[in-house]
Scaffold this motif. Structure first.
Motif, PDB file in Angstrom:
ATOM      1  N   PRO A 176       0.500   5.702   0.047  1.00  0.00           N
ATOM      2  CA  PRO A 176      -0.390   6.857   0.035  1.00  0.00           C
ATOM      3  C   PRO A 176      -0.294   7.604  -1.277  1.00  0.00           C
ATOM      4  O   PRO A 176       0.654   7.442  -2.048  1.00  0.00           O
ATOM      5  CB  PRO A 176       0.134   7.711   1.193  1.00  0.00           C
ATOM      6  CG  PRO A 176       1.565   7.319   1.338  1.00  0.00           C
ATOM      7  CD  PRO A 176       1.617   5.867   0.980  1.00  0.00           C
TER       8      PRO A 176
ATOM      9  N   PRO B  85      -6.632   2.576   3.014  1.00  0.00           N
ATOM     10  CA  PRO B  85      -5.687   2.384   1.908  1.00  0.00           C
ATOM     11  C   PRO B  85      -6.123   1.283   0.942  1.00  0.00           C
ATOM     12  O   PRO B  85      -6.019   1.447  -0.278  1.00  0.00           O
ATOM     13  CB  PRO B  85      -4.378   2.012   2.620  1.00  0.00           C
ATOM     14  CG  PRO B  85      -4.519   2.584   3.998  1.00  0.00           C
ATOM     15  CD  PRO B  85      -5.980   2.456   4.333  1.00  0.00           C
TER      16      PRO B  85
ATOM     17  N   ALA C  40      -9.157   2.515  -1.141  1.00  0.00           N
ATOM     18  CA  ALA C  40      -8.765   3.484  -2.158  1.00  0.00           C
ATOM     19  C   ALA C  40      -8.068   2.793  -3.325  1.00  0.00           C
ATOM     20  O   ALA C  40      -8.308   3.125  -4.500  1.00  0.00           O
ATOM     21  CB  ALA C  40      -7.864   4.544  -1.544  1.00  0.00           C
TER      22      ALA C  40
ATOM     23  N   SER D 103       0.857  -1.186   0.000  1.00  0.00           N
ATOM     24  CA  SER D 103       0.000   0.000   0.000  1.00  0.00           C
ATOM     25  C   SER D 103       0.886   1.226   0.000  1.00  0.00           C
ATOM     26  O   SER D 103       1.944   1.242   0.635  1.00  0.00           O
ATOM     27  CB  SER D 103      -0.915   0.017   1.222  1.00  0.00           C
ATOM     28  OG  SER D 103      -1.647   1.222   1.284  1.00  0.00           O
TER      29      SER D 103
ATOM     30  N   SER E 226      -4.939  11.401   2.567  1.00  0.00           N
ATOM     31  CA  SER E 226      -3.708  11.098   1.826  1.00  0.00           C
ATOM     32  C   SER E 226      -3.912   9.977   0.818  1.00  0.00           C
ATOM     33  O   SER E 226      -3.154   9.861  -0.148  1.00  0.00           O
ATOM     34  CB  SER E 226      -2.577  10.735   2.792  1.00  0.00           C
ATOM     35  OG  SER E 226      -2.727   9.418   3.310  1.00  0.00           O
ATOM     36  N   HIS E 227      -4.930   9.154   1.044  1.00  0.00           N
ATOM     37  CA  HIS E 227      -5.230   8.065   0.110  1.00  0.00           C
ATOM     38  C   HIS E 227      -6.302   8.440  -0.901  1.00  0.00           C
ATOM     39  O   HIS E 227      -6.713   7.605  -1.708  1.00  0.00           O
ATOM     40  CB  HIS E 227      -5.644   6.815   0.888  1.00  0.00           C
ATOM     41  CG  HIS E 227      -4.506   6.182   1.634  1.00  0.00           C
ATOM     42  ND1 HIS E 227      -3.594   5.342   1.037  1.00  0.00           N
ATOM     43  CD2 HIS E 227      -4.104   6.301   2.921  1.00  0.00           C
ATOM     44  CE1 HIS E 227      -2.699   4.957   1.922  1.00  0.00           C
ATOM     45  NE2 HIS E 227      -2.980   5.522   3.078  1.00  0.00           N
TER      46      HIS E 227
ATOM     47  N   HIS F 105      -4.638  10.986   7.297  1.00  0.00           N
ATOM     48  CA  HIS F 105      -4.335   9.656   6.754  1.00  0.00           C
ATOM     49  C   HIS F 105      -5.352   9.265   5.682  1.00  0.00           C
ATOM     50  O   HIS F 105      -4.972   8.811   4.590  1.00  0.00           O
ATOM     51  CB  HIS F 105      -4.334   8.646   7.908  1.00  0.00           C
ATOM     52  CG  HIS F 105      -4.597   7.227   7.529  1.00  0.00           C
ATOM     53  ND1 HIS F 105      -3.690   6.444   6.846  1.00  0.00           N
ATOM     54  CD2 HIS F 105      -5.695   6.444   7.746  1.00  0.00           C
ATOM     55  CE1 HIS F 105      -4.204   5.238   6.654  1.00  0.00           C
ATOM     56  NE2 HIS F 105      -5.409   5.206   7.181  1.00  0.00           N
TER      57      HIS F 105
END
Length: 386
Positions: free
Chosen positions: A26, A281, A284, A24, A72-73, A69
């Motif tokens: 970002p 994450p 996304a 994963s 960011s994804h 967080h």
């Protein structure tokens, strides 16, 4: 390394955690094929002098860091919803502060945000429609004043006070007429909040759906979309086929979300999901695969997460937040497993153990060794020796 986990009926078994998380990263291109919000939890302040029934003590730094967080994804944040313990530890005073802070943070980082507007500043019990409307208006004004999109949440006060469908149409119609931008209407089922039984003025879901659609048809320009949390895929599919053109369906079905987001040959659902808090994450990444038109690839990524989601949201569903916060702690997003209102005690140890095992199997923990160490600490508190 192994960890000894307790069985629900007694005894221990050896479990070998993953040594590496699932891949994963970002960032990445914006999500294009679906509009996706993750409802986000709040991080309690573990050092505050408070308890059940008192004002929520929030660790603002950790709470906002978790929202960064998610942004960011590429996910949007659905703020001050039931995942944030709205009405279950977080009162309107705390929710208002959360909305202000998160909306400001969204502006700073360029993140999408939608915030819940309800009537939870009212005392419990029946109220007049005028009081309910005024309470909604105050919260709607605060949300829109921050620049965030409003989610008109289901109202316990309205459920306790309405005499039939016309009362819902009156209150919501007034709010939609004065909304400054299109809102998201939230239909939360009683499995998430028993006080919302019979919402939209009918015990039967068919009649309730007709009232819901009547409201939307009268104000299609003021409804961006509807968030449906009934855990019934068939009903959601039927509803989205009847929505006016341009009105989105945001699935809130934490049992059937992969198939609903993928869609059929007629329609698909966007997403506003509590389970995307721990799945951020991974979710996304799956949507980005869907953006390329690769539906099988999307399903291959997201389908395996349903087992964890169904576990977190098992009855009594309203306590799903406990598992969500557990996973945030195990993943390193916060330093403790404490919740506002003492809700960290709402699920039994076997439930938490199974949540850990399922999440580890999916590779959700960025540092599996940290998750293992923290899980061992939790087990030790419950008298489980390693």
């Amino acid at each position: 390394m192994t960890i000894r986990l307790p069985r629900a009926g007694g005894g221990l078994y050896a479990y070998e955690p993953r040594s590496r998380p699932a891949p994963s990263a970002p960032g990445g291109p914006p999500l294009t094929s679906r509009t996706v919000f993750s409802a986000a939890h709040v991080v309690a302040d573990p050092y505050a002098d408070g308890g059940p029934g008192g004002p929520a003590a929030v660790d603002w730094d950790a709470t906002l860091a978790f929202r960064r967080h998610l942004w960011s994804h590429g996910l949007g944040v659905a703020e001050a919803m039931d995942t944030a313990q709205r009405g279950m530890g977080l009162d309107w005073t705390g929710a208002a502060e959360l909305i202000r802070r998160s909306a400001a943070e969204a502006k700073a980082v360029g993140g999408a945000i939608a915030c819940g507007a309800g009537t939870d500043q009212l005392p419990p019990g029946p109220r007049s429609l005028a009081e309910i409307t005024e309470a909604y208006e105050a919260q709607l004004a605060l949300v829109e004043g921050t620049g965030a999109q409003a989610v008109l949440m289901a109202s316990r006060a309205l459920a306790a006070s309405a005499t039939g469908p016309d009362d819902y149409l009156e209150v919501y119609g007034h709010l939609l007429r004065q909304a400054g931008r299109p809102v998201i209407l939230h239909w939360l089922g009683p499995m998430f909040d028993p006080a919302l039984e019979g919402y939209w003025g009918s015990a039967g879901l068919d009649a309730a759906t007709d009232t819901f659609l009547e409201l939307i048809a009268a104000h299609p320009d003021k409804v961006d979309g509807v968030k449906v949390s009934l855990l019934d895929a068939r009903r959601e599919i039927g509803l989205r086929r009847r929505l006016p053109t341009g009105v989105r369906c945001y699935t809130g079905d934490d049992f059937n979300y992969p198939e609903l987001i993928a869609g059929d040959d007629q329609h698909f659902s966007h997403a506003l999901l509590g389970v995307f808090d721990p799945l951020g994450p991974l979710a996304a990444g799956a949507i980005r695969v869907l953006d390329t038109g690769d539906v099988p690839g999307f399903r291959e990524l997201l389908d395996p997460t349903v087992g964890l989601s169904r576990h977190l949201f098992e009855a009594p569903t309203r306590f799903y937040k406990t598992g969500v916060v557990l996973l945030a702690w195990l993943a390193g997003h916060q330093t403790h497993f404490t919740m506002v209102g003492g809700l960290h005690s709402a699920r039994p140890l076997p439930h938490l153990v199974r949540a850990y095992e399922l999440a580890d199997g999916l590779g959700l923990f960025p540092d599996p060794a940290l998750a293992e160490a923290r899980m061992k600490n939790l087990l030790a508190i419950h008298g489980v020796d390693q």
